[in-house]
Design an enzyme around this catalytic site. Structure first.
Site, PDB file in Angstrom:
ATOM      1  N   HIS A  37      13.100 -29.073 -34.820  1.00  0.00           N
ATOM      2  CA  HIS A  37      12.525 -28.311 -35.933  1.00  0.00           C
ATOM      3  C   HIS A  37      12.898 -28.958 -37.274  1.00  0.00           C
ATOM      4  O   HIS A  37      12.076 -29.040 -38.184  1.00  0.00           O
ATOM      5  CB  HIS A  37      13.068 -26.878 -35.950  1.00  0.00           C
ATOM      6  CG  HIS A  37      12.767 -26.074 -34.722  1.00  0.00           C
ATOM      7  ND1 HIS A  37      13.740 -25.674 -33.848  1.00  0.00           N
ATOM      8  CD2 HIS A  37      11.597 -25.580 -34.237  1.00  0.00           C
ATOM      9  CE1 HIS A  37      13.201 -24.943 -32.883  1.00  0.00           C
ATOM     10  NE2 HIS A  37      11.896 -24.884 -33.082  1.00  0.00           N
ATOM     11  N   ASP A 150       4.984 -30.117 -28.080  1.00  0.00           N
ATOM     12  CA  ASP A 150       3.963 -29.212 -27.551  1.00  0.00           C
ATOM     13  C   ASP A 150       2.601 -29.874 -27.759  1.00  0.00           C
ATOM     14  O   ASP A 150       1.816 -29.479 -28.638  1.00  0.00           O
ATOM     15  CB  ASP A 150       4.046 -27.870 -28.276  1.00  0.00           C
ATOM     16  CG  ASP A 150       5.390 -27.199 -28.067  1.00  0.00           C
ATOM     17  OD1 ASP A 150       5.520 -26.442 -27.101  1.00  0.00           O
ATOM     18  OD2 ASP A 150       6.319 -27.471 -28.849  1.00  0.00           O
TER      19      ASP A 150
HETATM   20  P1  AMP Z   1       9.000 -23.517 -31.417  1.00  0.00           P
HETATM   21  O1  AMP Z   1      10.042 -22.898 -32.300  1.00  0.00           O
HETATM   22  O2  AMP Z   1       9.510 -23.933 -30.088  1.00  0.00           O
HETATM   23  O3  AMP Z   1       7.722 -22.726 -31.375  1.00  0.00           O
HETATM   24  O4  AMP Z   1       8.609 -24.884 -32.129  1.00  0.00           O
HETATM   25  C1  AMP Z   1       8.184 -24.926 -33.473  1.00  0.00           C
HETATM   26  C2  AMP Z   1       7.639 -26.302 -33.757  1.00  0.00           C
HETATM   27  O5  AMP Z   1       8.648 -27.271 -33.525  1.00  0.00           O
HETATM   28  C3  AMP Z   1       6.457 -26.678 -32.858  1.00  0.00           C
HETATM   29  O6  AMP Z   1       5.490 -27.371 -33.618  1.00  0.00           O
HETATM   30  C4  AMP Z   1       7.105 -27.563 -31.823  1.00  0.00           C
HETATM   31  O7  AMP Z   1       6.216 -28.494 -31.260  1.00  0.00           O
HETATM   32  C5  AMP Z   1       8.154 -28.260 -32.653  1.00  0.00           C
HETATM   33  N1  AMP Z   1       9.238 -28.763 -31.794  1.00  0.00           N
HETATM   34  C6  AMP Z   1       9.939 -28.060 -30.880  1.00  0.00           C
HETATM   35  N2  AMP Z   1      10.809 -28.871 -30.230  1.00  0.00           N
HETATM   36  C7  AMP Z   1      10.634 -30.116 -30.745  1.00  0.00           C
HETATM   37  C8  AMP Z   1      11.215 -31.385 -30.483  1.00  0.00           C
HETATM   38  N3  AMP Z   1      12.149 -31.545 -29.553  1.00  0.00           N
HETATM   39  N4  AMP Z   1      10.787 -32.443 -31.201  1.00  0.00           N
HETATM   40  C9  AMP Z   1       9.809 -32.293 -32.152  1.00  0.00           C
HETATM   41  N5  AMP Z   1       9.226 -31.124 -32.433  1.00  0.00           N
HETATM   42  C10 AMP Z   1       9.616 -30.048 -31.747  1.00  0.00           C
END
Ligand code: AMP
Length: 281
Positions: A37, A150
């Site tokens: 994030h 994602d």
């Molecule tokens: P989430 O909180 O899991 O919904 O993720 C929020 C955003 O962070 C989304 O756009 C995810 O694709 C991105 N994200 C989550 N994990 C990662 C990671 N390991 N590397 C890059 N982006 C990430």
């Protein structure tokens, strides 16, 4: 750093920022922030004047029996981390604020959401696109950043933005990994020590796919068999899918050529992990 909890206040603030000629970058998250994030927030910092990070565990993207209640939450820690990474505003609405009594409107991207994760999570992307458009309307961004982690979500959002003529630039940021290759995820906290060790098989299998392609293999079937083999040999790993698809329509490819997305979802106990790699063959 401002923390805003209502849509009304967020819209007023966003309008003020726009009128002052500043460019708004939005990073939507479900919180429990990690380096993945933070990389998105830093990316937004570089390409906008005001960075808004939203923290909202979105109930509509969880299916029945999924982990909505258990999803890890620590907004105070998130706020500190987001500020340190360069966020100017945290938008942190409640579920009631986003979906008040009587709510009944959803945005759906049709075909792209029926494959890969859409097969085992049929309502998931409808929840994602709906909340993302609501977050866009609340924060009025010029730019929004999503993670390659994602991959299908990123594609679905690009499709929605194109199809609905939203005047928002979408940027996709690379996957941030733990030192042993496991893609960072808030859900990694669910894994016990053994599952955590074995979960590296997702990344190891993607590296194996890359090696097979580099050594000349072009049959999706043969590569997929090898990936399935090493994942299935791993204690506790249950495959949801291993797929090789084109990056435009997410349709399966037989003979690899052009830009290929290799995506997989694997369960360890109740924890479902996803990972992917994009290769140009
Ligand atoms: P989430 O909180 O899991 O919904 O993720 C929020 C955003 O962070 C989304 O756009 C995810 O694709 C991105 N994200 C989550 N994990 C990662 C990671 N390991 N590397 C890059 N982006 C990430």
């Amino acid at each position: 750093m401002k923390i805003i909890e209502t849509i009304d206040k967020m819209q007023t603030e966003a309008e003020k920022i726009r009128l002052s000629g500043r460019r708004i970058g939005l990073v939507p998250t479900m919180g429990f922030l990690h380096e993945g994030h933070l990389s998105l927030i830093r990316n937004a910092r570089e390409s906008s004047d005001t960075v808004i990070t939203s923290i909202f565990v979105n109930p509509t993207q969880f299916g029945p029996g999924e982990d909505y209640e258990d999803y890890p939450r620590d907004p105070e820690r998130d706020i500190r981390m987001a500020e340190a990474a360069g966020s100017d505003i945290i938008f942190h609405p409640s579920a009631k604020e986003m979906y008040p009594e009587g709510y009944q409107t959803f945005v759906t991207v049709e075909k792209l959401t029926k494959v890969l994760c859409g097969l085992s999570r049929p309502q998931h992307f409808r929840g994602v696109t709906t909340v993302v458009i609501k977050l866009f309307n609340a924060t009025k961004p010029h730019l929004a950043i999503f993670g390659q982690k994602d991959a299908q979500q990123a594609l679905v959002i690009r499709r929605m933005v194109n199809d609905l003529n939203l005047d928002i630039e979408i940027k996709i940021s690379p996957i941030i990994r733990e030192p042993d290759g496991l893609a960072m995820s808030s859900r990694n906290t669910y894994l016990d020590a053994t599952q955590r060790k074995n979960a590296t098989v997702l990344y190891r299998s993607l590296i194996l796919a890359r090696q097979l392609i580099e050594s000349g293999e072009r049959s999706a079937r043969r590569i997929s068999d090898e990936l399935v083999k090493i994942i299935a040999q791993t204690d506790g790993a249950e495959i949801d899918y291993v797929s090789m698809v084109d990056t435009a329509k997410l349709e399966p490819v037989q003979t690899l050529s052009g830009e290929i997305l290799i995506a997989e979802a694997v369960r360890f106990g109740k924890t479902r992990l996803i990972d992917n790699i994009i290769l140009t063959v």
